[in-house]
Design a protein around this motif. Structure first.
Motif, PDB file in Angstrom:
ATOM      1  N   ILE A 112       0.839  -1.207   0.000  1.00 12.75           N
ATOM      2  CA  ILE A 112       0.000   0.000   0.000  1.00 12.75           C
ATOM      3  C   ILE A 112       0.868   1.248   0.000  1.00 12.75           C
ATOM      4  N   ALA A 113       1.888   1.277   0.869  1.00 12.63           N
ATOM      5  CA  ALA A 113       2.772   2.434   0.959  1.00 12.63           C
ATOM      6  C   ALA A 113       3.494   2.686  -0.357  1.00 12.63           C
ATOM      7  N   GLU A 114       3.915   1.622  -0.998  1.00 10.74           N
ATOM      8  CA  GLU A 114       4.621   1.748  -2.275  1.00 10.74           C
ATOM      9  C   GLU A 114       3.702   2.314  -3.354  1.00 10.74           C
ATOM     10  N   LEU A 115       2.477   1.817  -3.419  1.00  9.02           N
ATOM     11  CA  LEU A 115       1.541   2.260  -4.454  1.00  9.02           C
ATOM     12  C   LEU A 115       1.224   3.737  -4.339  1.00  9.02           C
ATOM     13  N   VAL A 116       0.962   4.184  -3.106  1.00 13.12           N
ATOM     14  CA  VAL A 116       0.579   5.584  -2.941  1.00 13.12           C
ATOM     15  C   VAL A 116       1.787   6.506  -2.974  1.00 13.12           C
ATOM     16  N   SER A 117       2.936   6.048  -2.508  1.00  7.88           N
ATOM     17  CA  SER A 117       4.128   6.887  -2.509  1.00  7.88           C
ATOM     18  C   SER A 117       4.555   7.247  -3.930  1.00  7.88           C
ATOM     19  N   ASN A 118       4.284   6.351  -4.849  1.00 14.83           N
ATOM     20  CA  ASN A 118       4.627   6.623  -6.240  1.00 14.83           C
ATOM     21  C   ASN A 118       3.825   7.788  -6.807  1.00 14.83           C
ATOM     22  N   SER A 119       2.659   8.066  -6.206  1.00 14.11           N
ATOM     23  CA  SER A 119       1.811   9.132  -6.737  1.00 14.11           C
ATOM     24  C   SER A 119       1.915  10.418  -5.923  1.00 14.11           C
ATOM     25  N   GLN A 120       2.579  10.369  -4.754  1.00  9.63           N
ATOM     26  CA  GLN A 120       2.728  11.571  -3.934  1.00  9.63           C
ATOM     27  C   GLN A 120       4.173  11.630  -3.403  1.00  9.63           C
ATOM     28  N   PRO A 121       5.123  11.756  -4.294  1.00 14.11           N
ATOM     29  CA  PRO A 121       6.531  11.687  -3.881  1.00 14.11           C
ATOM     30  C   PRO A 121       6.951  12.786  -2.927  1.00 14.11           C
ATOM     31  N   GLN A 122       6.152  13.869  -2.833  1.00 14.01           N
ATOM     32  CA  GLN A 122       6.521  14.953  -1.936  1.00 14.01           C
ATOM     33  C   GLN A 122       6.426  14.551  -0.470  1.00 14.01           C
ATOM     34  N   GLU A 123       5.662  13.526  -0.163  1.00 10.49           N
ATOM     35  CA  GLU A 123       5.573  13.027   1.207  1.00 10.49           C
ATOM     36  C   GLU A 123       5.260  11.546   1.167  1.00 10.49           C
ATOM     37  N   LEU A 124       6.239  10.729   1.505  1.00 12.55           N
ATOM     38  CA  LEU A 124       6.086   9.293   1.372  1.00 12.55           C
ATOM     39  C   LEU A 124       5.145   8.728   2.426  1.00 12.55           C
ATOM     40  N   CYS A 125       4.477   7.634   2.064  1.00 10.19           N
ATOM     41  CA  CYS A 125       3.636   6.876   2.983  1.00 10.19           C
ATOM     42  C   CYS A 125       4.515   5.793   3.612  1.00 10.19           C
ATOM     43  N   THR A 126       4.389   5.613   4.919  1.00  8.69           N
ATOM     44  CA  THR A 126       5.220   4.664   5.643  1.00  8.69           C
ATOM     45  C   THR A 126       4.414   3.440   6.060  1.00  8.69           C
ATOM     46  N   ALA A 127       4.979   2.271   5.860  1.00  6.70           N
ATOM     47  CA  ALA A 127       4.369   1.026   6.346  1.00  6.70           C
ATOM     48  C   ALA A 127       4.887   0.756   7.754  1.00  6.70           C
ATOM     49  N   PHE A 128       3.972   0.349   8.640  1.00  2.74           N
ATOM     50  CA  PHE A 128       4.345   0.112  10.034  1.00  2.74           C
ATOM     51  C   PHE A 128       4.097  -1.334  10.437  1.00  2.74           C
ATOM     52  N   LYS A 129       4.921  -1.808  11.378  1.00  6.28           N
ATOM     53  CA  LYS A 129       4.791  -3.170  11.881  1.00  6.28           C
ATOM     54  C   LYS A 129       3.907  -3.257  13.115  1.00  6.28           C
ATOM     55  N   THR A 130       3.645  -2.111  13.763  1.00  9.91           N
ATOM     56  CA  THR A 130       2.767  -2.103  14.930  1.00  9.91           C
ATOM     57  C   THR A 130       1.749  -0.984  14.809  1.00  9.91           C
ATOM     58  N   ILE A 131       0.598  -1.181  15.434  1.00  7.68           N
ATOM     59  CA  ILE A 131      -0.446  -0.167  15.404  1.00  7.68           C
ATOM     60  C   ILE A 131      -0.024   1.062  16.202  1.00  7.68           C
ATOM     61  N   ASP A 132       0.772   0.875  17.250  1.00 13.27           N
ATOM     62  CA  ASP A 132       1.225   2.012  18.060  1.00 13.27           C
ATOM     63  C   ASP A 132       2.094   2.962  17.247  1.00 13.27           C
ATOM     64  N   GLU A 133       2.923   2.409  16.361  1.00 16.69           N
ATOM     65  CA  GLU A 133       3.763   3.256  15.503  1.00 16.69           C
ATOM     66  C   GLU A 133       2.892   4.109  14.583  1.00 16.69           C
ATOM     67  N   LEU A 134       1.840   3.512  14.061  1.00 15.03           N
ATOM     68  CA  LEU A 134       0.942   4.272  13.189  1.00 15.03           C
ATOM     69  C   LEU A 134       0.205   5.354  13.965  1.00 15.03           C
ATOM     70  N   LEU A 135      -0.293   5.031  15.154  1.00 16.80           N
ATOM     71  CA  LEU A 135      -1.021   6.018  15.956  1.00 16.80           C
ATOM     72  C   LEU A 135      -0.130   7.192  16.340  1.00 16.80           C
ATOM     73  N   ALA A 136       1.179   6.947  16.485  1.00 18.01           N
ATOM     74  CA  ALA A 136       2.107   8.014  16.860  1.00 18.01           C
ATOM     75  C   ALA A 136       2.170   9.118  15.808  1.00 18.01           C
ATOM     76  N   LEU A 137       1.766   8.793  14.566  1.00 23.08           N
ATOM     77  CA  LEU A 137       1.711   9.814  13.514  1.00 23.08           C
ATOM     78  C   LEU A 137       0.617  10.839  13.773  1.00 23.08           C
ATOM     79  N   LYS A 138      -0.381  10.472  14.573  1.00 23.81           N
ATOM     80  CA  LYS A 138      -1.551  11.311  14.842  1.00 23.81           C
ATOM     81  C   LYS A 138      -2.223  11.788  13.545  1.00 23.81           C
ATOM     82  N   PRO A 139      -2.586  10.853  12.662  1.00 27.85           N
ATOM     83  CA  PRO A 139      -3.269  11.263  11.426  1.00 27.85           C
ATOM     84  C   PRO A 139      -4.631  11.863  11.740  1.00 27.85           C
ATOM     85  N   ASP A 140      -5.096  12.742  10.877  1.00 26.67           N
ATOM     86  CA  ASP A 140      -6.431  13.324  11.071  1.00 26.67           C
ATOM     87  C   ASP A 140      -7.507  12.251  10.995  1.00 26.67           C
ATOM     88  N   TYR A 141      -7.333  11.309  10.052  1.00 25.08           N
ATOM     89  CA  TYR A 141      -8.317  10.241   9.844  1.00 25.08           C
ATOM     90  C   TYR A 141      -7.612   8.902   9.671  1.00 25.08           C
TER      91      TYR A 141
END
Length: 266
Positions: free
Chosen positions: A46-75
């Motif tokens: 998923i991160a690879e597919l979307v990063s190819n279309s928005q190179p200005q800010e890469l999407c990161t794949a995470f191994k734990t849910i806590d790492e993802l929550l630490a980003l504090k995404p809006d949604y």
């Protein structure tokens, strides 16, 4: 409009539809910044597919849910399972992230529903229940607000979709049979990942304890058919939805995300 940060929990086929919408410009007000799946390779894809279309800010794949929550995404888009929703929903809401969820079955538990409601209310966040493979939430909710009503939810499935559930037996491959009758709460307990839409319809109307649910297995049937009926003294609403594949669920997430940022809301 300010771009909203977005993350995805559950990186299967439905998550790929959200990425497709991002890549095609249907979600211009979102930046996908993180993906999490119990299978890390799926999150990486998923991160690879979307990063190819928005190179200005890469999407990161995470191994734990806590790492993802630490980003504090809006949604956070949840397309995994009711168990996954239970794992992260309240921490995410308290962390400032709103949730767009398909795993509405998790909310059949009244006590947990209230916990989620409180967490969202106290932290100025929201949980958006998407329509998935059904529709008509607006009319269902309107009738239930208008006056007392009754509601029923009937589903027709292929027997193969019931494999690895308590009701499956080989005779279903040759015999049409109603394999479950009860309420929405009982249905989601029996089929934790297969009747989220029934719980969704119940929350919009009479509640999980009062929504009548039946599930019929039909040999050779392709896709799913859902028939929802809501009756009151003044209104009788009937929704009959057939979908050949589950793609409509993913696109219902896209529609919800668009409504969140759109000046005109459907």
């Amino acid at each position: 409009m300010k771009t909203k940060s977005l993350a995805i929990v559950g990186c299967g086929k439905l998550a790929h539809i959200v990425v497709k919408a991002i890549n095609s410009g249907l979600l211009p007000h979102y930046q996908l910044i993180g993906a999490y799946s119990r299978t890390f390779e799926k999150a990486e894809k998923i991160a690879e597919l979307v990063s190819n279309s928005q190179p200005q800010e890469l999407c990161t794949a995470f191994k734990t849910i806590d790492e993802l929550l630490a980003l504090k995404p809006d949604y956070i888009v949840e397309a995994a399972s009711p168990n996954a929703f239970r794992e992260f929903a309240i921490p995410a809401l308290k962390n400032g992230s709103s949730i767009v969820t398909l795993s509405i079955g998790a909310l059949a538990d009244t006590a947990y529903y209230e916990e989620v409601n409180t967490a969202a209310s106290e932290n100025n966040t929201r949980v958006h229940l998407v329509s998935g493979a059904i529709g008509g939430f607006d009319v269902m909710r309107t009738i239930s607000l208008m006056e007392s009503c009754t509601a029923s939810f009937d589903t027709e499935k292929n027997p193969n979709s019931l494999k690895n559930t308590p009701v499956y037996e080989e005779s279903l491959q040759t015999e049409k049979k109603t394999v479950m009758k009860g309420n929405a709460k009982e249905a989601i307990a029996l089929f934790p990942s297969k009747v989220n839409v029934a719980v969704a319809a119940s929350l919009a109307t009479v509640g999980p304890d009062n929504m009548e649910v039946s599930i019929t297995s039909t040999p050779g049937f392709v896709g799913d058919r859902h028939r929802i009926e809501v009756k009151s003294e003044q209104v009788n609403a009937l929704m009959d939805i057939y979908s050949k594949t589950s793609q409509i669920a993913g696109w219902s997430v896209v529609n919800t995300l668009r409504n969140i940022t759109s000046p005109i809301v459907f």
